[in-house]
Design a protein around this motif. Structure first.
Motif, PDB file in Angstrom:
ATOM      1  N   UNK A  21       0.888  -1.185  -0.157  1.00  0.00           N
ATOM      2  CA  UNK A  21      -0.043   0.162   0.048  1.00  0.00           C
ATOM      3  C   UNK A  21       0.742   1.046  -0.020  1.00  0.00           C
ATOM      4  N   UNK A  22       0.762   1.926  -0.961  1.00  0.00           N
ATOM      5  CA  UNK A  22       1.457   3.030  -1.129  1.00  0.00           C
ATOM      6  C   UNK A  22       0.768   4.690  -0.843  1.00  0.00           C
ATOM      7  N   UNK A  23       1.329   5.305   0.028  1.00  0.00           N
ATOM      8  CA  UNK A  23       0.617   6.453   0.158  1.00  0.00           C
ATOM      9  C   UNK A  23       0.933   7.731  -0.873  1.00  0.00           C
ATOM     10  N   UNK A  24      -0.317   7.893  -1.598  1.00  0.00           N
ATOM     11  CA  UNK A  24      -0.224   8.528  -2.530  1.00  0.00           C
ATOM     12  C   UNK A  24      -0.742   9.992  -1.971  1.00  0.00           C
ATOM     13  N   UNK A  25      -1.002  11.127  -2.843  1.00  0.00           N
ATOM     14  CA  UNK A  25      -1.088  12.424  -2.401  1.00  0.00           C
ATOM     15  C   UNK A  25      -2.444  12.475  -1.820  1.00  0.00           C
ATOM     16  N   UNK A  26      -3.706  11.776  -2.464  1.00  0.00           N
ATOM     17  CA  UNK A  26      -4.803  11.883  -1.785  1.00  0.00           C
ATOM     18  C   UNK A  26      -5.114  10.867  -0.882  1.00  0.00           C
TER      19      UNK A  26
ATOM     20  N   UNK B 112      -2.532   2.372   9.767  1.00  0.00           N
ATOM     21  CA  UNK B 112      -1.488   2.497   8.914  1.00  0.00           C
ATOM     22  C   UNK B 112      -0.354   1.702   9.952  1.00  0.00           C
ATOM     23  N   UNK B 113       0.028   0.492   9.623  1.00  0.00           N
ATOM     24  CA  UNK B 113       0.734  -0.198   9.875  1.00  0.00           C
ATOM     25  C   UNK B 113       1.780  -1.078   9.213  1.00  0.00           C
ATOM     26  N   UNK B 114       3.040  -1.568   9.722  1.00  0.00           N
ATOM     27  CA  UNK B 114       4.069  -2.394   8.886  1.00  0.00           C
ATOM     28  C   UNK B 114       4.662  -1.469   7.645  1.00  0.00           C
ATOM     29  N   UNK B 115       4.773  -0.121   8.015  1.00  0.00           N
ATOM     30  CA  UNK B 115       5.223   0.824   7.110  1.00  0.00           C
ATOM     31  C   UNK B 115       6.823   1.020   7.041  1.00  0.00           C
TER      32      UNK B 115
ATOM     33  N   UNK C  79       3.274  -2.755   4.542  1.00  0.00           N
ATOM     34  CA  UNK C  79       2.946  -4.150   4.089  1.00  0.00           C
ATOM     35  C   UNK C  79       1.800  -4.810   4.685  1.00  0.00           C
ATOM     36  N   UNK C  80       1.271  -5.963   4.533  1.00  0.00           N
ATOM     37  CA  UNK C  80       0.090  -6.472   5.123  1.00  0.00           C
ATOM     38  C   UNK C  80       0.477  -7.155   6.557  1.00  0.00           C
ATOM     39  N   UNK C  81       1.609  -7.459   6.747  1.00  0.00           N
ATOM     40  CA  UNK C  81       2.121  -8.127   8.115  1.00  0.00           C
ATOM     41  C   UNK C  81       3.368  -7.484   8.581  1.00  0.00           C
ATOM     42  N   UNK C  82       3.702  -7.513   9.786  1.00  0.00           N
ATOM     43  CA  UNK C  82       4.924  -7.202  10.148  1.00  0.00           C
ATOM     44  C   UNK C  82       6.065  -8.119   9.524  1.00  0.00           C
ATOM     45  N   UNK C  83       5.621  -9.432   9.458  1.00  0.00           N
ATOM     46  CA  UNK C  83       7.016 -10.291   8.696  1.00  0.00           C
ATOM     47  C   UNK C  83       6.942  -9.916   7.189  1.00  0.00           C
TER      48      UNK C  83
END
Length: 245
Positions: free
Chosen positions: A43-48, A96-99, A113-117
């Motif tokens: 998941x990429x944080x885009x501007x919007x 917003x986790x695992x970033x 990412x989806x998980x910490x691993x």
């Protein structure tokens, strides 16, 4: 292991499949010595807002694009040379986790990412590839990175003048030097930032003064308001209008 896979038929097929998924609009990816290390959706944080993107990690580059049909078709290909990459973890907060941050001289943004691993594996593999590239080339790690952009949602008024309220008429703009969300009057100037563009780019009045030498170094405070900014950092994306912002 990378050297062993470099010229293998399995590696060539995997890279060929990635090329075919991007179609004719994508850049050729198969070169001697290049190995596809791994791939996945981040998941990429885009501007919007946050958006799913398909990422591919090679031993020398990272490639990502928009997902049209999962595992079959991607578009708007971006290629990031790993030699200029620095990564920093992002603390978890809410959904917003695992970033972590992917920082380069031309573009910097956050991915999750989806998980910490999965996060740990991505960061470990990216870090290892960068270290090996720098060791082979004898170069030093990149010291300069593009600013991460403050999200639109974090600013209801101009972050420089603190006066102009953003509306459909009074639009948000982003300073390419500091990443602040600013109003039009506070960002009328442009300055050449060679690592980001061959043409002068929009900068706020404060950064223009710093860059042009008309303001002293003590005049600028680059701290961002809000303790949670690093959890929401981003850069302009291909499907966001960055030409006027």
């Amino acid at each position: 292991m990378v050297d062993r896979l470099a010229n293998s038929e399995a590696n060539s097929k995997r890279i060929g499949l990635v090329e075919s998924c991007f179609g004719a609009a994508g850049q050729p990816l198969a070169i001697p010595g290049r190995v596809l290390i791994g791939e996945g959706v981040l998941t990429k944080l885009c501007r919007k807002k946050p958006k799913a993107r398909q990422f591919f990690l090679f031993n020398d580059i990272m490639v990502y694009g928009n997902i049209v049909i999962q595992k079959k078709k991607y578009n708007k290909q971006h290629i990031i040379p790993l030699e200029g990459v620095t990564i920093d973890t992002v603390p978890d907060e809410g959904e917003l986790r695992n970033g972590w941050l992917i920082k380069t001289p031309t573009k910097s943004f956050a991915v999750y990412a989806a998980t910490a691993t999965e996060k740990s594996e991505w960061m470990n593999h990216i870090g290892k590839c960068v270290r090996e590239l720098l060791q082979k080339s004898g170069k030093s790690p990149t010291g300069e990175h593009a600013a991460v952009w403050v999200p639109d949602s974090e600013a209801t008024v101009c972050m420089r003048c603190k006066k102009v309220k953003f509306t459909p008429v009074s639009r948000r703009h982003h300073c390419r030097k500091c990443g602040y969300v600013v109003c039009g009057p506070c960002s009328e100037k442009k300055f050449l930032l060679p690592s980001q563009s061959s043409k002068p780019v929009r900068v706020c009045e404060h950064c223009y003064g710093m860059l042009s030498g008309s303001l002293g170094p003590r005049s600028e405070s680059m701290s961002r308001p809000g303790a949670n900014f690093n959890n929401n950092t981003l850069s302009d994306d291909d499907d966001d209008d960055d030409s006027s912002d």
